[in-house]
Design a protein around this motif. Sequence first.
Motif, PDB file in Angstrom:
ATOM      1  N   ASN A   5       0.825  -1.195   0.000  1.00  5.34           N
ATOM      2  CA  ASN A   5       0.000   0.000   0.000  1.00  5.34           C
ATOM      3  C   ASN A   5       0.869   1.260   0.000  1.00  5.34           C
ATOM      4  OD1 ASN A   5      -2.354   1.536   0.089  1.00  5.34           O
ATOM      5  ND2 ASN A   5      -2.347   1.626   2.311  1.00  5.34           N
ATOM      6  N   ILE A   6       1.879   1.281  -0.836  1.00  3.75           N
ATOM      7  CA  ILE A   6       2.742   2.447  -0.959  1.00  3.75           C
ATOM      8  C   ILE A   6       2.159   3.323  -2.063  1.00  3.75           C
ATOM      9  CG2 ILE A   6       5.062   3.292  -1.474  1.00  3.75           C
ATOM     10  CD1 ILE A   6       4.854   1.688   1.145  1.00  3.75           C
ATOM     11  N   THR A   7       1.731   4.527  -1.669  1.00  3.26           N
ATOM     12  CA  THR A   7       1.055   5.412  -2.608  1.00  3.26           C
ATOM     13  C   THR A   7       1.768   6.747  -2.657  1.00  3.26           C
ATOM     14  OG1 THR A   7      -1.055   4.399  -2.053  1.00  3.26           O
ATOM     15  CG2 THR A   7      -1.153   6.542  -3.115  1.00  3.26           C
ATOM     16  N   TYR A   8       2.095   7.200  -3.866  1.00  3.92           N
ATOM     17  CA  TYR A   8       2.568   8.580  -4.013  1.00  3.92           C
ATOM     18  C   TYR A   8       1.869   9.188  -5.207  1.00  3.92           C
ATOM     19  CZ  TYR A   8       5.890   6.822  -7.551  1.00  3.92           C
ATOM     20  OH  TYR A   8       6.471   6.242  -8.648  1.00  3.92           O
ATOM     21  N   GLU A  33      -1.886   5.722   5.384  1.00  2.00           N
ATOM     22  CA  GLU A  33      -2.521   4.740   6.260  1.00  2.00           C
ATOM     23  C   GLU A  33      -3.103   5.372   7.518  1.00  2.00           C
ATOM     24  OE1 GLU A  33      -0.501   1.019   6.961  1.00  2.00           O
ATOM     25  OE2 GLU A  33       0.467   1.128   5.001  1.00  2.00           O
ATOM     26  N   THR A  34      -2.681   6.586   7.840  1.00  2.00           N
ATOM     27  CA  THR A  34      -3.240   7.282   8.992  1.00  2.00           C
ATOM     28  C   THR A  34      -4.429   8.107   8.518  1.00  2.00           C
ATOM     29  OG1 THR A  34      -1.107   7.390  10.104  1.00  2.00           O
ATOM     30  CG2 THR A  34      -2.780   8.967  10.823  1.00  2.00           C
ATOM     31  N   MET A  46     -18.520  15.763   8.216  1.00  2.00           N
ATOM     32  CA  MET A  46     -17.297  15.045   8.558  1.00  2.00           C
ATOM     33  C   MET A  46     -16.747  14.359   7.305  1.00  2.00           C
ATOM     34  SD  MET A  46     -16.692  15.782  11.642  1.00  2.00           S
ATOM     35  CE  MET A  46     -15.334  14.665  11.996  1.00  2.00           C
ATOM     36  N   HIS A  47     -15.421  14.402   7.176  1.00  2.00           N
ATOM     37  CA  HIS A  47     -14.703  13.765   6.075  1.00  2.00           C
ATOM     38  C   HIS A  47     -13.501  13.025   6.649  1.00  2.00           C
ATOM     39  CE1 HIS A  47     -16.813  15.900   2.759  1.00  2.00           C
ATOM     40  NE2 HIS A  47     -16.970  16.827   3.685  1.00  2.00           N
ATOM     41  N   ARG A  48     -12.846  12.252   5.803  1.00  2.00           N
ATOM     42  CA  ARG A  48     -11.662  11.497   6.210  1.00  2.00           C
ATOM     43  C   ARG A  48     -10.430  12.057   5.507  1.00  2.00           C
ATOM     44  NH1 ARG A  48     -12.770   5.810   7.700  1.00  2.00           N
ATOM     45  NH2 ARG A  48     -11.061   5.261   6.333  1.00  2.00           N
ATOM     46  N   TYR A  49      -9.434  12.383   6.293  1.00  2.00           N
ATOM     47  CA  TYR A  49      -8.178  12.933   5.793  1.00  2.00           C
ATOM     48  C   TYR A  49      -7.117  11.844   5.908  1.00  2.00           C
ATOM     49  CZ  TYR A  49      -3.828  15.707   6.351  1.00  2.00           C
ATOM     50  OH  TYR A  49      -2.556  16.195   6.269  1.00  2.00           O
ATOM     51  N   TYR A  50      -6.555  11.451   4.765  1.00  2.00           N
ATOM     52  CA  TYR A  50      -5.491  10.452   4.720  1.00  2.00           C
ATOM     53  C   TYR A  50      -4.159  11.199   4.670  1.00  2.00           C
ATOM     54  CZ  TYR A  50      -9.138   7.077   3.708  1.00  2.00           C
ATOM     55  OH  TYR A  50     -10.249   6.294   3.786  1.00  2.00           O
ATOM     56  N   VAL A  51      -3.448  11.179   5.781  1.00  2.00           N
ATOM     57  CA  VAL A  51      -2.168  11.885   5.871  1.00  2.00           C
ATOM     58  C   VAL A  51      -1.169  11.196   4.950  1.00  2.00           C
ATOM     59  CG1 VAL A  51      -0.342  12.640   7.425  1.00  2.00           C
ATOM     60  CG2 VAL A  51      -2.701  12.496   8.251  1.00  2.00           C
ATOM     61  N   ASP A  52      -0.375  11.998   4.228  1.00  2.00           N
ATOM     62  CA  ASP A  52       0.562  11.424   3.256  1.00  2.00           C
ATOM     63  C   ASP A  52       1.507  10.400   3.885  1.00  2.00           C
ATOM     64  OD1 ASP A  52      -0.446  12.822   1.049  1.00  2.00           O
ATOM     65  OD2 ASP A  52       0.900  14.521   1.373  1.00  2.00           O
ATOM     66  N   PHE A  53       2.142  10.753   4.995  1.00  2.00           N
ATOM     67  CA  PHE A  53       3.112   9.845   5.619  1.00  2.00           C
ATOM     68  C   PHE A  53       2.994   9.870   7.131  1.00  2.00           C
ATOM     69  CE2 PHE A  53       5.149  11.435   1.735  1.00  2.00           C
ATOM     70  CZ  PHE A  53       5.294  10.248   1.057  1.00  2.00           C
ATOM     71  N   THR A  54       3.187   8.706   7.715  1.00  2.00           N
ATOM     72  CA  THR A  54       3.395   8.590   9.157  1.00  2.00           C
ATOM     73  C   THR A  54       4.774   7.963   9.311  1.00  2.00           C
ATOM     74  OG1 THR A  54       1.035   8.286   9.512  1.00  2.00           O
ATOM     75  CG2 THR A  54       2.505   7.675  11.314  1.00  2.00           C
ATOM     76  N   VAL A  55       5.617   8.627  10.097  1.00  2.00           N
ATOM     77  CA  VAL A  55       7.016   8.208  10.228  1.00  2.00           C
ATOM     78  C   VAL A  55       7.341   7.962  11.693  1.00  2.00           C
ATOM     79  CG1 VAL A  55       9.416   8.858   9.769  1.00  2.00           C
ATOM     80  CG2 VAL A  55       7.598   9.658   8.236  1.00  2.00           C
ATOM     81  N   TRP A  56       7.949   6.821  11.986  1.00  2.00           N
ATOM     82  CA  TRP A  56       8.443   6.503  13.312  1.00  2.00           C
ATOM     83  C   TRP A  56       9.965   6.493  13.242  1.00  2.00           C
ATOM     84  CZ3 TRP A  56       4.237   4.331  11.046  1.00  2.00           C
ATOM     85  CH2 TRP A  56       3.031   4.401  11.749  1.00  2.00           C
ATOM     86  N   TYR A  57      10.582   7.228  14.151  1.00  2.00           N
ATOM     87  CA  TYR A  57      12.041   7.303  14.156  1.00  2.00           C
ATOM     88  C   TYR A  57      12.540   7.459  15.581  1.00  2.00           C
ATOM     89  CZ  TYR A  57      11.176  12.308  14.585  1.00  2.00           C
ATOM     90  OH  TYR A  57      10.738  13.531  15.026  1.00  2.00           O
TER      91      TYR A  57
END
Length: 131
Positions: A5-8, A33-34, A46-57
Amino acid sequence: GDVNNITYRSSWEKKVMIELDHNPNVYKWTSEETVIPYRSPIDNRMHRYYVDFTVWYKNAKGEILTTLIEVKPFKETLEPKKTKGKKKENFIREMQTYLVNQAKWQTAVSICESKKNHKFIVMTEKDIYGK
């Protein structure tokens, strides 16, 4: 995240992905995915916002931090101006885009502030390419 599910949707997003893959401090990231529910100022629904990236570091202390990243053109981060040559329809569309983005981002910031070690950032071409 889900490797299937890698989307750009732009070369800017692809460049961010490559940089995330090459950053030794990043141990995981996802694309779109977030999901954040937000209220649109345009239709008050109400709508759904799909954040471009979630990063854990990991930071220098070894703590796990989470950053939500949205990639947008710099011009969409600024409130549109009604100029003499701009058509009314274009100004209205630009203003709606701006208002919806602001609603999404304010909700994302609010959610991140309520969680430990979370933050939200908007990256533009200036951040990605240093322009």
